[in-house]
Design a protein around this motif. Structure first.
Motif, mmCIF file in Angstrom:
data_model
loop_
_atom_site.group_PDB
_atom_site.id
_atom_site.type_symbol
_atom_site.label_atom_id
_atom_site.label_comp_id
_atom_site.label_asym_id
_atom_site.label_seq_id
_atom_site.Cartn_x
_atom_site.Cartn_y
_atom_site.Cartn_z
ATOM 1 N N CYS A 205 14.062 -1.583 -21.802
ATOM 2 C CA CYS A 205 14.363 -0.122 -21.118
ATOM 3 C C CYS A 205 14.724 0.655 -22.478
ATOM 4 C CB CYS A 205 14.994 -0.101 -20.159
ATOM 5 S SG CYS A 205 15.500 1.343 -19.706
ATOM 6 N N ALA A 206 13.999 1.605 -23.129
ATOM 7 C CA ALA A 206 14.551 2.511 -24.370
ATOM 8 C C ALA A 206 14.879 3.787 -23.865
ATOM 9 C CB ALA A 206 13.261 2.582 -25.245
ATOM 10 N N ALA A 207 15.888 4.320 -24.421
ATOM 11 C CA ALA A 207 16.406 5.718 -23.955
ATOM 12 C C ALA A 207 16.151 6.665 -24.990
ATOM 13 C CB ALA A 207 17.932 5.822 -23.821
ATOM 14 N N SER A 208 15.651 7.861 -24.814
ATOM 15 C CA SER A 208 15.492 8.859 -26.043
ATOM 16 C C SER A 208 16.915 9.324 -26.369
ATOM 17 C CB SER A 208 14.592 9.967 -25.137
ATOM 18 O OG SER A 208 15.235 10.645 -24.261
ATOM 19 N N GLY A 209 17.831 9.268 -25.578
ATOM 20 C CA GLY A 209 18.962 9.787 -26.008
ATOM 21 C C GLY A 209 19.939 8.409 -26.419
ATOM 22 N N PHE A 210 21.147 8.441 -26.399
ATOM 23 C CA PHE A 210 22.198 7.435 -26.601
ATOM 24 C C PHE A 210 22.157 6.802 -25.128
ATOM 25 C CE2 PHE A 210 24.854 4.947 -28.879
ATOM 26 C CZ PHE A 210 25.946 4.862 -28.515
ATOM 27 N N ASN B 113 10.903 -18.518 -15.391
ATOM 28 C CA ASN B 113 10.652 -18.924 -14.217
ATOM 29 C C ASN B 113 9.914 -18.153 -13.232
ATOM 30 O OD1 ASN B 113 10.139 -21.233 -12.599
ATOM 31 N ND2 ASN B 113 12.285 -21.351 -11.693
ATOM 32 N N LEU B 114 9.161 -17.342 -13.600
ATOM 33 C CA LEU B 114 8.693 -16.175 -12.696
ATOM 34 C C LEU B 114 7.696 -16.816 -11.671
ATOM 35 C CD1 LEU B 114 7.759 -13.699 -15.430
ATOM 36 C CD2 LEU B 114 9.323 -13.088 -13.478
ATOM 37 N N LYS B 115 7.881 -16.243 -10.451
ATOM 38 C CA LYS B 115 7.248 -16.492 -9.172
ATOM 39 C C LYS B 115 6.240 -15.503 -8.876
ATOM 40 C CE LYS B 115 11.471 -19.141 -7.942
ATOM 41 N NZ LYS B 115 12.311 -19.312 -6.847
ATOM 42 N N PRO B 116 5.348 -15.858 -7.972
ATOM 43 C CA PRO B 116 4.468 -14.697 -7.358
ATOM 44 C C PRO B 116 5.177 -13.553 -6.583
ATOM 45 C CG PRO B 116 3.326 -16.891 -7.116
ATOM 46 C CD PRO B 116 4.779 -17.173 -7.533
ATOM 47 N N GLU B 117 6.139 -13.886 -6.229
ATOM 48 C CA GLU B 117 6.965 -13.019 -5.187
ATOM 49 C C GLU B 117 7.822 -12.156 -6.262
ATOM 50 O OE1 GLU B 117 7.004 -16.201 -4.602
ATOM 51 O OE2 GLU B 117 9.188 -16.788 -4.214
ATOM 52 N N ASP B 118 7.691 -12.191 -7.547
ATOM 53 C CA ASP B 118 8.154 -11.449 -8.426
ATOM 54 C C ASP B 118 7.275 -10.289 -8.870
ATOM 55 O OD1 ASP B 118 9.856 -14.202 -10.088
ATOM 56 O OD2 ASP B 118 10.910 -12.845 -8.750
ATOM 57 N N THR B 119 6.072 -10.338 -8.389
ATOM 58 C CA THR B 119 5.283 -9.263 -8.849
ATOM 59 C C THR B 119 5.506 -7.956 -8.192
ATOM 60 O OG1 THR B 119 3.503 -10.983 -8.797
ATOM 61 C CG2 THR B 119 2.809 -8.597 -8.304
ATOM 62 N N GLY B 120 5.404 -7.059 -9.010
ATOM 63 C CA GLY B 120 5.598 -5.584 -8.823
ATOM 64 C C GLY B 120 5.669 -4.574 -9.812
ATOM 65 N N VAL B 121 5.967 -3.492 -9.769
ATOM 66 C CA VAL B 121 6.136 -2.411 -10.675
ATOM 67 C C VAL B 121 7.781 -2.358 -11.011
ATOM 68 C CG1 VAL B 121 6.009 -0.080 -11.444
ATOM 69 C CG2 VAL B 121 4.279 -1.165 -9.968
ATOM 70 N N TYR B 122 8.152 -2.496 -12.136
ATOM 71 C CA TYR B 122 9.520 -2.655 -12.516
ATOM 72 C C TYR B 122 10.044 -1.307 -13.176
ATOM 73 C CZ TYR B 122 9.977 -7.777 -11.491
ATOM 74 O OH TYR B 122 10.136 -8.880 -10.761
ATOM 75 N N TYR B 123 10.986 -0.751 -12.659
ATOM 76 C CA TYR B 123 11.568 0.563 -13.121
ATOM 77 C C TYR B 123 12.996 0.179 -13.677
ATOM 78 C CZ TYR B 123 8.043 2.522 -10.035
ATOM 79 O OH TYR B 123 6.923 2.800 -9.363
ATOM 80 N N CYS B 124 13.210 0.860 -14.793
ATOM 81 C CA CYS B 124 14.744 0.900 -15.312
ATOM 82 C C CYS B 124 15.292 2.378 -14.862
ATOM 83 C CB CYS B 124 14.849 0.586 -16.754
ATOM 84 S SG CYS B 124 14.274 1.790 -18.002
ATOM 85 N N ALA B 125 16.522 2.440 -14.502
ATOM 86 C CA ALA B 125 16.964 3.565 -13.997
ATOM 87 C C ALA B 125 18.494 3.808 -14.677
ATOM 88 C CB ALA B 125 17.052 3.672 -12.415
ATOM 89 N N GLY B 126 18.888 4.911 -14.873
ATOM 90 C CA GLY B 126 20.310 5.410 -15.613
ATOM 91 C C GLY B 126 20.934 5.850 -14.363
ATOM 92 N N ASP B 127 22.434 5.602 -14.548
ATOM 93 C CA ASP B 127 23.299 6.143 -13.733
ATOM 94 C C ASP B 127 24.584 7.169 -14.643
ATOM 95 O OD1 ASP B 127 26.495 4.897 -11.806
ATOM 96 O OD2 ASP B 127 25.526 7.050 -12.078
ATOM 97 N N GLN C 294 17.856 16.636 -20.478
ATOM 98 C CA GLN C 294 18.193 15.011 -20.127
ATOM 99 C C GLN C 294 17.325 14.105 -20.860
ATOM 100 O OE1 GLN C 294 18.609 15.109 -16.100
ATOM 101 N NE2 GLN C 294 19.864 13.193 -16.029
ATOM 102 N N GLY C 295 17.764 12.979 -21.160
ATOM 103 C CA GLY C 295 17.217 12.054 -21.908
ATOM 104 C C GLY C 295 16.190 11.221 -21.029
ATOM 105 N N GLN C 296 15.058 10.589 -21.378
ATOM 106 C CA GLN C 296 14.176 9.681 -20.802
ATOM 107 C C GLN C 296 14.186 8.178 -21.050
ATOM 108 O OE1 GLN C 296 10.439 11.597 -22.226
ATOM 109 N NE2 GLN C 296 10.038 12.520 -20.123
ATOM 110 N N LEU C 297 14.023 7.441 -19.990
ATOM 111 C CA LEU C 297 13.957 6.096 -20.099
ATOM 112 C C LEU C 297 12.343 5.705 -19.973
ATOM 113 C CD1 LEU C 297 16.866 5.485 -17.506
ATOM 114 C CD2 LEU C 297 16.850 5.396 -19.956
#
Length: 128
Positions: free
Chosen positions: A22-27, A85-99, A1-4
């Motif tokens: 977000c880059a995919a190892s597969g297509f 226009n980023l705000k302090p409340e946008d702070t966090g760890v951002y994840y990409c995910a695939g369905d 299975q590919g990785q993101l």
């Protein structure tokens, strides 16, 4: 299975911009949808945005509408999240995910449970 794999996180002052990729190892079009999620310290993972592979329908949580843009670059096999226009409340760890199963259509495009493939996360810090 590919990785993101996410890239493009960093530190920015309020009002600044960042672009996550977000880059995919597969297509990447093998995924029925790609979503972006974030998790603040001590908080739950929340859906930020999603793009459907079928027709490029996009979804955004209310707090980022008008500021964030999700899109795809098929030539680079990536999905990006342009954050302005980023705000302090946008702070966090951002994840990409695939369905891969079209679950986002039935469970919700911003519901983490609809996504089975996850990247390792990229830190975004917005602070003065």
């Amino acid at each position: 299975q590919g990785q993101l794999v996410e890239s493009g996180g960093g530190f920015v002052q309020p009002g600044g911009s960042l672009r996550l990729s977000c880059a995919a190892s597969g297509f990447i079009l093998d995924y029925r949808a790609i979503g972006w999620f974030r998790q603040a310290p001590g908080g739950e993972r929340e859906g930020v945005s999603c793009i459907s592979s079928k027709d490029d329908t996009t979804y955004y949580t209310d707090s980022v509408k008008g500021r964030f843009t999700i899109g795809r670059d098929n030539a680079k096999n990536t999905v990006y999240l342009q954050m302005n226009n980023l705000k302090p409340e946008d702070t966090g760890v951002y994840y990409c995910a695939g369905d891969r199963t079209n679950s986002h259509f039935f469970i919700g495009a911003l519901n983490p449970r609809a996504f089975g493939s996850w990247g390792q996360g990229a830190q975004v810090t917005v602070s003065s």
